[in-house]
Design a protein around this motif. Structure first.
Motif, mmCIF file in Angstrom:
data_model
loop_
_atom_site.group_PDB
_atom_site.id
_atom_site.type_symbol
_atom_site.label_atom_id
_atom_site.label_comp_id
_atom_site.label_asym_id
_atom_site.label_seq_id
_atom_site.Cartn_x
_atom_site.Cartn_y
_atom_site.Cartn_z
ATOM 1 N N LEU A 35 -1.842 16.576 0.097
ATOM 2 C CA LEU A 35 -2.898 16.393 1.085
ATOM 3 C C LEU A 35 -2.324 15.912 2.421
ATOM 4 O O LEU A 35 -2.759 16.372 3.490
ATOM 5 C CB LEU A 35 -3.933 15.394 0.574
ATOM 6 N N TRP B 246 -8.652 28.745 8.117
ATOM 7 C CA TRP B 246 -8.187 27.494 8.698
ATOM 8 C C TRP B 246 -8.183 27.599 10.227
ATOM 9 O O TRP B 246 -8.573 26.663 10.938
ATOM 10 C CB TRP B 246 -6.794 27.139 8.197
ATOM 11 N N LEU C 78 -8.229 18.098 7.985
ATOM 12 C CA LEU C 78 -8.553 18.615 6.656
ATOM 13 C C LEU C 78 -10.055 18.895 6.595
ATOM 14 O O LEU C 78 -10.783 18.334 5.789
ATOM 15 C CB LEU C 78 -8.149 17.606 5.570
ATOM 16 N N ALA D 205 -13.034 22.086 6.715
ATOM 17 C CA ALA D 205 -13.255 23.524 6.548
ATOM 18 C C ALA D 205 -14.740 23.814 6.636
ATOM 19 O O ALA D 205 -15.549 23.182 5.947
ATOM 20 C CB ALA D 205 -12.693 24.004 5.209
ATOM 21 N N THR E 38 -12.084 27.924 1.769
ATOM 22 C CA THR E 38 -10.902 27.144 2.152
ATOM 23 C C THR E 38 -10.774 25.885 1.302
ATOM 24 O O THR E 38 -9.759 25.646 0.661
ATOM 25 C CB THR E 38 -10.984 26.781 3.645
ATOM 26 N N ILE E 39 -11.804 25.037 1.335
ATOM 27 C CA ILE E 39 -11.879 23.890 0.427
ATOM 28 C C ILE E 39 -13.011 24.203 -0.548
ATOM 29 O O ILE E 39 -14.178 24.178 -0.180
ATOM 30 C CB ILE E 39 -12.143 22.574 1.180
ATOM 31 N N ARG E 40 -12.648 24.511 -1.777
ATOM 32 C CA ARG E 40 -13.637 24.971 -2.761
ATOM 33 C C ARG E 40 -13.956 23.840 -3.729
ATOM 34 O O ARG E 40 -13.050 23.183 -4.261
ATOM 35 C CB ARG E 40 -13.109 26.180 -3.521
ATOM 36 N N SER F 196 -10.318 22.383 -5.034
ATOM 37 C CA SER F 196 -9.101 23.177 -4.777
ATOM 38 C C SER F 196 -9.025 23.494 -3.305
ATOM 39 O O SER F 196 -10.045 23.611 -2.616
ATOM 40 C CB SER F 196 -9.103 24.462 -5.594
ATOM 41 N N ILE F 197 -7.793 23.635 -2.799
ATOM 42 C CA ILE F 197 -7.543 23.858 -1.379
ATOM 43 C C ILE F 197 -6.697 25.099 -1.210
ATOM 44 O O ILE F 197 -5.714 25.309 -1.950
ATOM 45 C CB ILE F 197 -6.823 22.643 -0.749
ATOM 46 N N LYS F 198 -7.051 25.916 -0.242
ATOM 47 C CA LYS F 198 -6.236 27.053 0.143
ATOM 48 C C LYS F 198 -5.113 26.553 1.035
ATOM 49 O O LYS F 198 -5.344 26.030 2.130
ATOM 50 C CB LYS F 198 -7.087 28.076 0.894
ATOM 51 N N ARG G 142 -3.492 28.564 -4.011
ATOM 52 C CA ARG G 142 -4.407 27.432 -4.021
ATOM 53 C C ARG G 142 -3.780 26.254 -4.755
ATOM 54 O O ARG G 142 -2.933 26.431 -5.641
ATOM 55 C CB ARG G 142 -5.743 27.796 -4.668
ATOM 56 N N TYR H 133 -16.757 20.998 4.198
ATOM 57 C CA TYR H 133 -16.102 19.863 3.545
ATOM 58 C C TYR H 133 -15.070 19.256 4.481
ATOM 59 O O TYR H 133 -14.446 19.950 5.299
ATOM 60 C CB TYR H 133 -15.406 20.303 2.251
#
Length: 542
Positions: free
Chosen positions: A41, A86, A208, A210, A222-224, A232-234, A249, A277
């Motif tokens: 992160l 992004w 951070l 999205a 992007t941030i799922r 999860s993050i792309k 991811r 998010y």
């Protein structure tokens, strides 16, 4: 007309129903993150933060010449170092930040103009000249006059620079915050070590965030965040080697479950509706948080007449409490006044909690009686200048410490959740006229009414559409000339309420001089030189 020696009254705006919130934001802690999760992160946030800084610099360089073509070019340059989504989030955040800086710059120009005008006016007056309620007088001493003359030159130079920057489209933005940047040179005053400051600075400058996208899986690619709480993050292209799942991811070990509005959020992501998010780090506590936000349709407000139908609750906002009184539909105070205290000392979180606790007690009381709430539409942005209240430091601190915007926003949001209507009224003369017409009549042997409680009655009457002036009881017999004309309380919809009473045979009416009854109901012929301000609904003078 205006009576001799009295200042003209300003226009009183009509009350209106405040609109409800247009968005929702909820937050939850990312618990049980591993050391690798936190490292990923930080790497992603630092990388995207550097791109956001470069993009803001590029946007600021173009100034007023920026167009959609340059926006697309900036996005293409960022896409190569991150991803298309992004890049879209970064460019949109940059645009919003630049626009906010422009609005703040214009507000600063207006404040400088007001300060220059005030000092110029006071310097033009003789030393020691008295002022009025609308304009300050001269300075108290020659020494103060000289100091203010030097300050006037300083403010004029500053105003000239700010105007030039605004006209050229130049803005100055500190990513991370100007106050935190200043703490770097005053670590002892801020009670921070260099390591603690550096951690805060890096956390503030990370990016951070999205934006959501309807129609995509769970509303954000992007941030799922799945309905069961998996995050999860792309990963950006340069950090794709850190992925622990397919398609570049990274899945965090933390699980998210929103305690507040969790059902609403789950319904949105299940229907693939857009949710934005943002992931942030609290360096003081060593915690990570995830904030979800989305837009909602504006809450449909009820008509003003419907909100007034059963009366309402008038609320006067003060530095340490809310004074409230319940009024019936005719504008008569009912029951006992209420006071909702809050303490605005201490940390920001403590002050915020105090405001929320006071508001929820007020709204629960309004919900119990099924009434709307009338509150002043306050704005102290033009009343905090040190040039207007330079010697009244305590008064400046008082109005600066009142949480006007925060209280107003929270009240509207919390009232919408409970289905309570908020009526905003013009604050002009409510304290003065409330104390003049209602404080003494409402005071009894077992109840002392404060001027703030009397002001809440005035606010409530204005919200109901009634004049603030109290209609008194009939005068004693044969004393009408001394006690004033008869003005018995009557509802606004009562027909012919301002006309003279029917002529009743008797000693009192027989003793009246000829043609007196013809002017009894004409307010223009009474002891006031003009009609009551709120009855006439006109401006006496700008």
């Amino acid at each position: 007309m205006v009576e001799a020696g009295k200042e003209p009254l300003r226009r009183i705006d009509p009350p209106f129903v405040a609109l409800g919130p247009s968005g929702v934001a909820i937050r939850d802690r990312l618990k049980h993150l591993t050391a690798q999760d936190e490292e990923v992160l930080r790497l992603v946030g630092d990388h995207l933060g550097s791109l956001a800084g470069k993009d803001l610099k590029a946007r600021s360089a173009t100034g007023l010449k920026h167009d959609t073509g340059q926006w697309a070019e900036r996005k293409r340059a960022l896409t190569a170092e991150s991803s298309s989504r992004w890049a879209g989030s970064i460019t949109k955040a940059t645009h919003d930040q630049w626009a906010l800086a422009r609005r703040s710059q214009l507000a600063h120009v207006h404040n400088l103009e007001a300060a220059v005008a005030t000092i110029t006016h006071r310097l033009s007056l003789p030393v020691g000249a008295k002022g009025s309620k609308r304009a300050p007088g001269g300075y108290h001493s020659a020494q103060e006059w000289f100091a203010k003359s030097r300050r006037l030159r300083l403010l004029r130079d500053r105003l000239q620079r700010q105007r030039a920057d605004y006209e050229a489209g130049r803005v100055r933005v500190v990513r991370g915050g100007k106050r935190l940047l200043g703490n770097r040179h005053n670590l002892d005053v801020a009670q921070l070590t260099e390591t603690e400051w550096r951690a805060r600075w890096q956390a503030r400058r990370r990016f951070l965030s999205a934006d959501g996208e309807s129609g995509k899986r769970y509303g954000n690619e992007t941030i799922r965040l799945t309905p069961d709480g998996q995050v999860s993050i792309k990963l950006p292209a340069p950090l794709a080697h850190l992925a622990n799942a397919a398609h570049g991811r990274y899945i965090l070990a933390a699980k998210v479950s929103f305690a507040h509005r969790g059902d609403q959020w789950r319904d949105r992501v299940s229907a693939n509706r857009a949710v934005a998010y943002r992931i942030s780090e609290d360096t003081d506590r060593g915690r990570w948080y995830l904030t979800a936000s989305w837009t909602i349709p504006s809450v449909k407000t009820v008509p003003l007449q419907t909100a007034r139908s059963g009366g309402l609750i008038g609320v006067d906002t003060n530095a340490d409490h809310l004074a409230a009184w319940r009024l019936d539909e005719h504008g008569n105070p009912a029951g006992e006044p209420r006071r909702f205290d809050y303490d605005l000392s201490g940390t920001t979180s403590h002050r915020d909690a105090q405001v929320r606790h006071a508001l929820i007690r007020l709204l629960r009381w309004a919900q119990h009686h099924n009434l709307a709430v009338a509150i002043e539409d306050l704005d102290f942005s033009a009343e905090k200048t040190r040039e207007k209240y330079g010697r009244h430091k305590r008064f400046r601190q008082l109005i600066s410490g009142m949480p006007i915007s925060k209280l107003r926003n929270r009240l509207v949001t919390m009232a919408a959740e409970l289905g309570i209507t908020i009526v905003a009224v013009d604050p002009a003369y409510t304290t003065k006229w409330g104390a003049q017409h209602w404080q003494k009549p409402l005071t009894s042997t077992d109840r002392t009414v404060t001027r703030h409680q009397a002001a809440s009655v005035a606010i409530g009457r204005r919200g109901l559409g009634h004049p603030i002036r109290r209609r008194t009881a009939p005068p004693p017999h044969d004393q009408s000339d001394r006690a004033g004309h008869r003005t018995v309380q009557a509802a606004p919809e009562t027909p012919r309420r301002q006309e003279p009473r029917p002529r009743v045979p008797g000693p009192r009416t027989r003793s009246a001089p000829p043609k007196r009854e013809a002017n009894t109901g004409n307010q223009d012929t009474q002891h006031r030189s003009g009609r009551p301000t709120e009855h006439a609904q006109l401006t006496l003078s700008p």
